[in-house]
Write a protein that holds these residues in place. Structure first.
Motif, PDB file in Angstrom:
ATOM      1  N   CYS A   1       0.814  -1.226   0.000  1.00  0.00           N
ATOM      2  CA  CYS A   1       0.000   0.000   0.000  1.00  0.00           C
ATOM      3  C   CYS A   1       0.844   1.272   0.000  1.00  0.00           C
ATOM      4  O   CYS A   1       0.303   2.366  -0.097  1.00  0.00           O
ATOM      5  CB  CYS A   1      -0.949   0.000   1.197  1.00  0.00           C
ATOM      6  N   GLU A   2       2.148   1.109   0.156  1.00  0.00           N
ATOM      7  CA  GLU A   2       3.091   2.226   0.092  1.00  0.00           C
ATOM      8  C   GLU A   2       3.040   3.188   1.274  1.00  0.00           C
ATOM      9  O   GLU A   2       3.694   4.212   1.278  1.00  0.00           O
ATOM     10  CB  GLU A   2       2.967   2.978  -1.247  1.00  0.00           C
ATOM     11  N   ASN A   3       2.263   2.847   2.310  1.00  0.00           N
ATOM     12  CA  ASN A   3       2.355   3.578   3.574  1.00  0.00           C
ATOM     13  C   ASN A   3       3.368   2.863   4.457  1.00  0.00           C
ATOM     14  O   ASN A   3       3.522   1.646   4.350  1.00  0.00           O
ATOM     15  CB  ASN A   3       1.000   3.596   4.276  1.00  0.00           C
ATOM     16  N   PRO A   4       4.032   3.577   5.356  1.00  0.00           N
ATOM     17  CA  PRO A   4       4.963   2.892   6.270  1.00  0.00           C
ATOM     18  C   PRO A   4       4.210   1.863   7.117  1.00  0.00           C
ATOM     19  O   PRO A   4       3.126   2.151   7.604  1.00  0.00           O
ATOM     20  CB  PRO A   4       5.508   4.016   7.151  1.00  0.00           C
ATOM     21  N   PHE A   5       4.790   0.677   7.283  1.00  0.00           N
ATOM     22  CA  PHE A   5       4.150  -0.360   8.101  1.00  0.00           C
ATOM     23  C   PHE A   5       4.818  -0.408   9.467  1.00  0.00           C
ATOM     24  O   PHE A   5       5.858   0.218   9.674  1.00  0.00           O
ATOM     25  CB  PHE A   5       4.213  -1.717   7.400  1.00  0.00           C
ATOM     26  N   ASP A   6       4.194  -1.123  10.410  1.00  0.00           N
ATOM     27  CA  ASP A   6       4.766  -1.230  11.760  1.00  0.00           C
ATOM     28  C   ASP A   6       5.647  -2.461  11.907  1.00  0.00           C
ATOM     29  O   ASP A   6       6.762  -2.381  12.389  1.00  0.00           O
ATOM     30  CB  ASP A   6       3.642  -1.271  12.799  1.00  0.00           C
ATOM     31  N   ASP A   7       5.098  -3.607  11.508  1.00  0.00           N
ATOM     32  CA  ASP A   7       5.840  -4.858  11.638  1.00  0.00           C
ATOM     33  C   ASP A   7       5.689  -5.676  10.369  1.00  0.00           C
ATOM     34  O   ASP A   7       4.688  -5.574   9.668  1.00  0.00           O
ATOM     35  CB  ASP A   7       5.293  -5.701  12.806  1.00  0.00           C
ATOM     36  N   LEU A   8       6.698  -6.485  10.114  1.00  0.00           N
ATOM     37  CA  LEU A   8       6.631  -7.469   9.035  1.00  0.00           C
ATOM     38  C   LEU A   8       6.668  -8.856   9.659  1.00  0.00           C
ATOM     39  O   LEU A   8       7.551  -9.154  10.461  1.00  0.00           O
ATOM     40  CB  LEU A   8       7.821  -7.293   8.085  1.00  0.00           C
ATOM     41  N   VAL A   9       5.702  -9.673   9.317  1.00  0.00           N
ATOM     42  CA  VAL A   9       5.695 -11.070   9.745  1.00  0.00           C
ATOM     43  C   VAL A   9       5.994 -11.921   8.517  1.00  0.00           C
ATOM     44  O   VAL A   9       5.256 -11.878   7.531  1.00  0.00           O
ATOM     45  CB  VAL A   9       4.327 -11.473  10.336  1.00  0.00           C
ATOM     46  N   VAL A  10       7.104 -12.659   8.567  1.00  0.00           N
ATOM     47  CA  VAL A  10       7.449 -13.588   7.498  1.00  0.00           C
ATOM     48  C   VAL A  10       7.013 -14.967   7.947  1.00  0.00           C
ATOM     49  O   VAL A  10       7.511 -15.491   8.948  1.00  0.00           O
ATOM     50  CB  VAL A  10       8.971 -13.592   7.221  1.00  0.00           C
ATOM     51  N   CYS A  11       6.057 -15.557   7.246  1.00  0.00           N
ATOM     52  CA  CYS A  11       5.586 -16.902   7.591  1.00  0.00           C
ATOM     53  C   CYS A  11       6.516 -17.909   6.941  1.00  0.00           C
ATOM     54  O   CYS A  11       6.812 -17.822   5.757  1.00  0.00           O
ATOM     55  CB  CYS A  11       4.156 -17.107   7.099  1.00  0.00           C
ATOM     56  N   LYS A  12       6.955 -18.880   7.744  1.00  0.00           N
ATOM     57  CA  LYS A  12       7.896 -19.862   7.203  1.00  0.00           C
ATOM     58  C   LYS A  12       7.185 -21.007   6.501  1.00  0.00           C
ATOM     59  O   LYS A  12       7.808 -21.733   5.734  1.00  0.00           O
ATOM     60  CB  LYS A  12       8.755 -20.423   8.336  1.00  0.00           C
ATOM     61  N   ASN A  13       5.921 -21.187   6.803  1.00  0.00           N
ATOM     62  CA  ASN A  13       5.158 -22.269   6.192  1.00  0.00           C
ATOM     63  C   ASN A  13       4.087 -21.670   5.296  1.00  0.00           C
ATOM     64  O   ASN A  13       3.753 -20.500   5.404  1.00  0.00           O
ATOM     65  CB  ASN A  13       4.506 -23.125   7.290  1.00  0.00           C
ATOM     66  N   GLU A  14       3.558 -22.523   4.414  1.00  0.00           N
ATOM     67  CA  GLU A  14       2.518 -22.016   3.527  1.00  0.00           C
ATOM     68  C   GLU A  14       1.228 -21.731   4.278  1.00  0.00           C
ATOM     69  O   GLU A  14       0.405 -20.946   3.838  1.00  0.00           O
ATOM     70  CB  GLU A  14       2.249 -23.024   2.397  1.00  0.00           C
TER      71      GLU A  14
END
Ligand SMILES: [Zn+2]
Length: 76
Positions: free
Chosen positions: A34-47
């Motif tokens: 969305c091009e707005n600054p985000f707070d956190d990124l969660v990278v999911c390791k599983n599908e």
């Protein structure tokens, strides 16, 4: 999203477990969705994974090489 390594190199790692890696965005990197600054990124390791939300969040989702990425935006 072009390069996850480049993105996370700007972020602060906060938590890691079998299911996710959590990074905090302390430098106002723009969300690639969305091009707005985000707070956190969660990278999911599983599908597939289940996440518990502890507060109301807007979430942008994209997939990078088979791993779902969640960009959270706190309600201000
Ligand atoms: Zn977003």
């Amino acid at each position: 999203m072009d390069d996850l390594d480049q993105l996370v190199s700007s972020l602060t790692p906060r938590e890691e477990n079998d299911e996710i890696k959590l990074y905090q965005n302390t430098v106002s990197v723009a969300c690639p969705v969305c091009e707005n600054p985000f707070d956190d990124l969660v990278v999911c390791k599983n599908e597939e994974t289940s996440l518990e939300q502890i507060e109301p969040l807007d979430i942008c989702v994209t997939v990078y090489e088979g791993s779902p990425l969640l960009f959270t935006h706190k309600h201000s």
